[in-house]
Design a protein around this motif. Structure first.
Motif, PDB file in Angstrom:
ATOM      1  N   GLU A 297       8.850   3.203  -5.005  1.00 58.40           N
ATOM      2  CA  GLU A 297       7.899   4.206  -4.526  1.00 58.40           C
ATOM      3  C   GLU A 297       6.582   4.022  -5.263  1.00 58.40           C
ATOM      4  O   GLU A 297       6.526   3.307  -6.269  1.00 58.40           O
ATOM      5  CB  GLU A 297       8.458   5.612  -4.755  1.00 58.40           C
ATOM      6  CG  GLU A 297       8.877   5.866  -6.190  1.00 58.40           C
ATOM      7  CD  GLU A 297       9.530   7.228  -6.363  1.00 58.40           C
ATOM      8  OE1 GLU A 297       9.309   7.846  -7.423  1.00 58.40           O
ATOM      9  OE2 GLU A 297      10.235   7.675  -5.436  1.00 58.40           O
ATOM     10  N   CYS A 298       5.529   4.674  -4.759  1.00 58.19           N
ATOM     11  CA  CYS A 298       4.205   4.509  -5.334  1.00 58.19           C
ATOM     12  C   CYS A 298       4.169   4.964  -6.787  1.00 58.19           C
ATOM     13  O   CYS A 298       4.666   6.037  -7.116  1.00 58.19           O
ATOM     14  CB  CYS A 298       3.206   5.331  -4.510  1.00 58.19           C
ATOM     15  SG  CYS A 298       1.578   5.432  -5.239  1.00 58.19           S
ATOM     16  N   ASP A 299       3.595   4.121  -7.675  1.00 52.44           N
ATOM     17  CA  ASP A 299       3.549   4.492  -9.096  1.00 52.44           C
ATOM     18  C   ASP A 299       2.494   5.567  -9.365  1.00 52.44           C
ATOM     19  O   ASP A 299       2.389   6.084 -10.458  1.00 52.44           O
ATOM     20  CB  ASP A 299       3.315   3.256  -9.977  1.00 52.44           C
ATOM     21  CG  ASP A 299       2.107   2.442  -9.525  1.00 52.44           C
ATOM     22  OD1 ASP A 299       1.311   2.973  -8.704  1.00 52.44           O
ATOM     23  OD2 ASP A 299       1.952   1.289  -9.975  1.00 52.44           O
ATOM     24  N   ARG A 300       1.690   5.897  -8.380  1.00 48.96           N
ATOM     25  CA  ARG A 300       0.658   6.917  -8.584  1.00 48.96           C
ATOM     26  C   ARG A 300       1.135   8.283  -8.074  1.00 48.96           C
ATOM     27  O   ARG A 300       0.952   9.288  -8.718  1.00 48.96           O
ATOM     28  CB  ARG A 300      -0.608   6.509  -7.836  1.00 48.96           C
ATOM     29  CG  ARG A 300      -1.897   6.979  -8.487  1.00 48.96           C
ATOM     30  CD  ARG A 300      -3.081   6.774  -7.545  1.00 48.96           C
ATOM     31  NE  ARG A 300      -3.709   5.468  -7.664  1.00 48.96           N
ATOM     32  CZ  ARG A 300      -4.627   5.011  -6.788  1.00 48.96           C
ATOM     33  NH1 ARG A 300      -5.008   5.746  -5.762  1.00 48.96           N
ATOM     34  NH2 ARG A 300      -5.160   3.818  -6.945  1.00 48.96           N
ATOM     35  N   CYS A 301       1.783   8.311  -6.874  1.00 49.50           N
ATOM     36  CA  CYS A 301       2.124   9.607  -6.286  1.00 49.50           C
ATOM     37  C   CYS A 301       3.573   9.712  -5.810  1.00 49.50           C
ATOM     38  O   CYS A 301       3.990  10.752  -5.319  1.00 49.50           O
ATOM     39  CB  CYS A 301       1.189   9.923  -5.120  1.00 49.50           C
ATOM     40  SG  CYS A 301       1.609   9.018  -3.620  1.00 49.50           S
ATOM     41  N   GLY A 302       4.354   8.629  -5.922  1.00 49.05           N
ATOM     42  CA  GLY A 302       5.741   8.682  -5.485  1.00 49.05           C
ATOM     43  C   GLY A 302       5.927   8.564  -3.982  1.00 49.05           C
ATOM     44  O   GLY A 302       7.025   8.732  -3.471  1.00 49.05           O
ATOM     45  N   GLY A 303       4.858   8.273  -3.261  1.00 50.76           N
ATOM     46  CA  GLY A 303       4.940   8.152  -1.804  1.00 50.76           C
ATOM     47  C   GLY A 303       5.592   6.849  -1.375  1.00 50.76           C
ATOM     48  O   GLY A 303       5.819   5.964  -2.196  1.00 50.76           O
ATOM     49  N   PRO A 304       5.873   6.730  -0.055  1.00 51.23           N
ATOM     50  CA  PRO A 304       6.496   5.504   0.451  1.00 51.23           C
ATOM     51  C   PRO A 304       5.496   4.345   0.470  1.00 51.23           C
ATOM     52  O   PRO A 304       4.321   4.548   0.737  1.00 51.23           O
ATOM     53  CB  PRO A 304       6.898   5.878   1.876  1.00 51.23           C
ATOM     54  CG  PRO A 304       5.966   6.970   2.269  1.00 51.23           C
ATOM     55  CD  PRO A 304       5.628   7.717   1.007  1.00 51.23           C
TER      56      PRO A 304
ATOM     57  N   ILE B 237       0.845  -1.193   0.000  1.00 52.36           N
ATOM     58  CA  ILE B 237       0.000   0.000   0.000  1.00 52.36           C
ATOM     59  C   ILE B 237       0.879   1.240   0.000  1.00 52.36           C
ATOM     60  O   ILE B 237       1.983   1.229   0.565  1.00 52.36           O
ATOM     61  CB  ILE B 237      -0.946   0.014   1.228  1.00 52.36           C
ATOM     62  CG1 ILE B 237      -2.049   1.062   1.055  1.00 52.36           C
ATOM     63  CG2 ILE B 237      -0.179   0.256   2.524  1.00 52.36           C
ATOM     64  CD1 ILE B 237      -3.156   0.976   2.085  1.00 52.36           C
ATOM     65  N   CYS B 238       0.420   2.304  -0.671  1.00 52.61           N
ATOM     66  CA  CYS B 238       1.099   3.590  -0.583  1.00 52.61           C
ATOM     67  C   CYS B 238       0.555   4.299   0.654  1.00 52.61           C
ATOM     68  O   CYS B 238      -0.651   4.456   0.802  1.00 52.61           O
ATOM     69  CB  CYS B 238       0.829   4.441  -1.818  1.00 52.61           C
ATOM     70  SG  CYS B 238       1.316   6.160  -1.576  1.00 52.61           S
ATOM     71  N   GLU B 239       1.454   4.679   1.540  1.00 50.89           N
ATOM     72  CA  GLU B 239       1.015   5.262   2.800  1.00 50.89           C
ATOM     73  C   GLU B 239       0.554   6.712   2.628  1.00 50.89           C
ATOM     74  O   GLU B 239      -0.017   7.303   3.527  1.00 50.89           O
ATOM     75  CB  GLU B 239       2.122   5.187   3.856  1.00 50.89           C
ATOM     76  CG  GLU B 239       2.596   3.776   4.170  1.00 50.89           C
ATOM     77  CD  GLU B 239       1.504   2.876   4.743  1.00 50.89           C
ATOM     78  OE1 GLU B 239       0.431   3.396   5.112  1.00 50.89           O
ATOM     79  OE2 GLU B 239       1.715   1.641   4.804  1.00 50.89           O
ATOM     80  N   ARG B 240       0.807   7.275   1.444  1.00 55.04           N
ATOM     81  CA  ARG B 240       0.370   8.644   1.203  1.00 55.04           C
ATOM     82  C   ARG B 240      -0.992   8.693   0.520  1.00 55.04           C
ATOM     83  O   ARG B 240      -1.927   9.291   1.019  1.00 55.04           O
ATOM     84  CB  ARG B 240       1.415   9.388   0.357  1.00 55.04           C
ATOM     85  CG  ARG B 240       1.154  10.883   0.260  1.00 55.04           C
ATOM     86  CD  ARG B 240       2.305  11.608  -0.409  1.00 55.04           C
ATOM     87  NE  ARG B 240       3.550  11.463   0.359  1.00 55.04           N
ATOM     88  CZ  ARG B 240       4.770  11.609  -0.158  1.00 55.04           C
ATOM     89  NH1 ARG B 240       4.922  11.891  -1.451  1.00 55.04           N
ATOM     90  NH2 ARG B 240       5.840  11.472   0.596  1.00 55.04           N
ATOM     91  N   CYS B 241      -1.147   7.985  -0.615  1.00 49.83           N
ATOM     92  CA  CYS B 241      -2.414   8.074  -1.353  1.00 49.83           C
ATOM     93  C   CYS B 241      -3.269   6.827  -1.198  1.00 49.83           C
ATOM     94  O   CYS B 241      -4.330   6.707  -1.811  1.00 49.83           O
ATOM     95  CB  CYS B 241      -2.160   8.378  -2.829  1.00 49.83           C
ATOM     96  SG  CYS B 241      -1.552   6.971  -3.767  1.00 49.83           S
ATOM     97  N   GLN B 242      -2.804   5.865  -0.392  1.00 49.58           N
ATOM     98  CA  GLN B 242      -3.581   4.649  -0.114  1.00 49.58           C
ATOM     99  C   GLN B 242      -3.783   3.755  -1.343  1.00 49.58           C
ATOM    100  O   GLN B 242      -4.673   2.923  -1.361  1.00 49.58           O
ATOM    101  CB  GLN B 242      -4.959   4.993   0.500  1.00 49.58           C
ATOM    102  CG  GLN B 242      -4.873   5.790   1.781  1.00 49.58           C
ATOM    103  CD  GLN B 242      -4.264   4.987   2.919  1.00 49.58           C
ATOM    104  OE1 GLN B 242      -4.812   3.985   3.334  1.00 49.58           O
ATOM    105  NE2 GLN B 242      -3.104   5.407   3.387  1.00 49.58           N
ATOM    106  N   ASN B 243      -2.967   3.943  -2.357  1.00 48.85           N
ATOM    107  CA  ASN B 243      -2.964   3.045  -3.504  1.00 48.85           C
ATOM    108  C   ASN B 243      -2.653   1.629  -3.008  1.00 48.85           C
ATOM    109  O   ASN B 243      -1.603   1.398  -2.433  1.00 48.85           O
ATOM    110  CB  ASN B 243      -1.873   3.550  -4.482  1.00 48.85           C
ATOM    111  CG  ASN B 243      -1.762   2.696  -5.730  1.00 48.85           C
ATOM    112  OD1 ASN B 243      -2.593   1.817  -5.970  1.00 48.85           O
ATOM    113  ND2 ASN B 243      -0.737   2.967  -6.529  1.00 48.85           N
ATOM    114  N   LEU B 244      -3.593   0.707  -3.224  1.00 41.93           N
ATOM    115  CA  LEU B 244      -3.467  -0.644  -2.661  1.00 41.93           C
ATOM    116  C   LEU B 244      -3.356  -1.674  -3.772  1.00 41.93           C
ATOM    117  O   LEU B 244      -4.220  -1.742  -4.636  1.00 41.93           O
ATOM    118  CB  LEU B 244      -4.693  -0.934  -1.790  1.00 41.93           C
ATOM    119  CG  LEU B 244      -4.799  -2.293  -1.105  1.00 41.93           C
ATOM    120  CD1 LEU B 244      -3.693  -2.495  -0.092  1.00 41.93           C
ATOM    121  CD2 LEU B 244      -6.162  -2.429  -0.434  1.00 41.93           C
TER     122      LEU B 244
HETATM  123 ZN   LIG Z   1       0.675   6.924  -3.656  1.00 41.76          ZN
END
Ligand SMILES: [Zn+2]
Length: 363
Positions: free
Chosen positions: A314-321, A298-305
């Motif tokens: 890093e998250c492919d949607r927002c670059g978050g952890p 899961i992306c801890e920033r945008c909750q991409n699961l």
């Molecule tokens: Zn994200």
């Protein structure tokens, strides 16, 4: 539960501990278990997170190893030092040992326990006495105790037997109507799933007929027991009624789920579809196969699961952890945040065993 499900952070700072605490042997086993988990968690952490974890553990330690209070068989502790957060639950049931450090409290085992042991009321009643007991998974509390003197003794002489009987019937009626009012209020306050009416003779049926419609709908069953039944036995009787009721409602729900899936109606199955329905707030009931878990991230920033995928840098949607998660636990938390009900079902209640989750939709 909802408030707990709202909690998450980008870093692994939430410690969740589940322990059975009844008996000496558990004390020993818990010590061994906790020590080995502490070591494993420390080894896996970066230095800054390790120091947070050590402080979190210190904060929770007394609760983890504290002696059980009377009637306590299990304990759950959620703690985070950086968030100055600690929650302790004492249970009358034994959870399986677990100790997890994550970005949010680990709720799924607690949810399962709650689903297995739901709160309900028990009304023990005859024609002159009534006692309402609220039975929770943690303890049983007595709520109301009403009684009346029904002129069983022929104190005032001179009445004909039929006049006496009529007066007595009237007194029973007015007593039961008082009980009915009380039940109505008590149930409203407690918000239990429902209640069982227990007792000898036909006061149960009489009371049932006098209850207002919405209170009648909350009656789970009428059972025949004597007024001096020991408390443990009464709770045992109530638990088996509740168990049956829950089985029936689960069966009904899974029949509906299967038929909606078959006619492509208001239901979805499988992690992907369930996740997107949850994100859109369309889920009415989240259905989880008992004992299931799905690895993912899961992306801890945008909750991409994302289920069953190797986590990227890093998250492919927002670059978050990103972090590794049990996708089922994340779906459960999403359900809590969107006010969806959650049902745990057996494998055979599911239309396909490949789908470990499903959902009944609002629209
Ligand atoms: Zn994200």
């Amino acid at each position: 539960m909802r408030a707990l499900a709202e909690i998450y952070d980008e870093k692994d700072i939430y410690l969740s501990v589940y322990l059975p605490v009844a008996g000496k042997e558990n004390e020993h086993l818990n010590k061994i278990f906790v020590e080995s988990r502490v070591k494993a968690i420390k080894d896996a952490l970066s230095p800054d997170l390790r120091s947070d974890f050590e402080k979190t553990f210190e904060m929770a330690e007394d609760f983890i190893f504290g002696s059980p209070v009377s009637g306590e068989s299990g304990r759950i502790i959620f703690a985070s030092y950086p968030e100055s957060f600690i929650n302790v639950y004492r249970l009358a049931v034994e959870p399986e040992q677990a100790m997890v450090l994550d970005t949010s409290p680990f709720l799924l085992p607690l949810a399962k326990l709650r689903a297995d042991y739901e709160d309900y009321g028990m009304l023990l009643v005859d024609s002159r006495e009534a006692m309402f007991t609220c039975i929770r998974s943690d303890l049983a509390e007595e709520k109301e105790h009403l009684s009346t003197d029904l002129m069983n003794k022929h104190k005032k002489g001179g009445w004909s037997q039929s006049r006496f009987n009529n007066l007595r019937k009237g007194a029973i009626r007015s007593f039961l109507s008082e009980v009915a009012d009380n039940v109505q209020n008590t149930c409203g306050e407690l918000q239990t799933k429902g209640f069982v009416i227990a007792g000898p003779g036909n006061a149960k049926q009489q009371l049932m007929e006098m209850l207002p419609k919405d209170a009648q709908e909350k009656v789970l069953s009428l059972i025949d027991v004597s007024m001096d039944i020991p408390r443990d036995e009464l709770i045992g009787e109530g638990d088996s009624v509740l168990h049956e009721t829950e089985l029936e409602s689960t069966r009904k729900m899974s029949r509906k789920f299967k038929s909606e899936i078959l006619k492509d109606g208001l239901a979805v199955a499988g992690v992907e579809d369930v996740r997107s329905a949850l994100e859109q707030g369309r889920v009415n009931v989240l259905i989880i196969m008992k004992g299931s878990s799905v690895p993912g991230w899961i992306c801890e920033r945008c909750q991409n699961l994302q289920p069953n995928a190797v986590p990227p840098e890093e998250c492919d949607r927002c670059g978050g952890p990103v972090s590794l998660v049990d996708v089922v636990e994340e779906l459960y938390e999403l359900a809590q945040r969107t006010d969806a009900d959650v049902e745990f079902v057996e494998k055979e209640d599911f239309p396909h065993s490949d789908y470990v989750v499903g959902a009944l939709l609002r629209y």
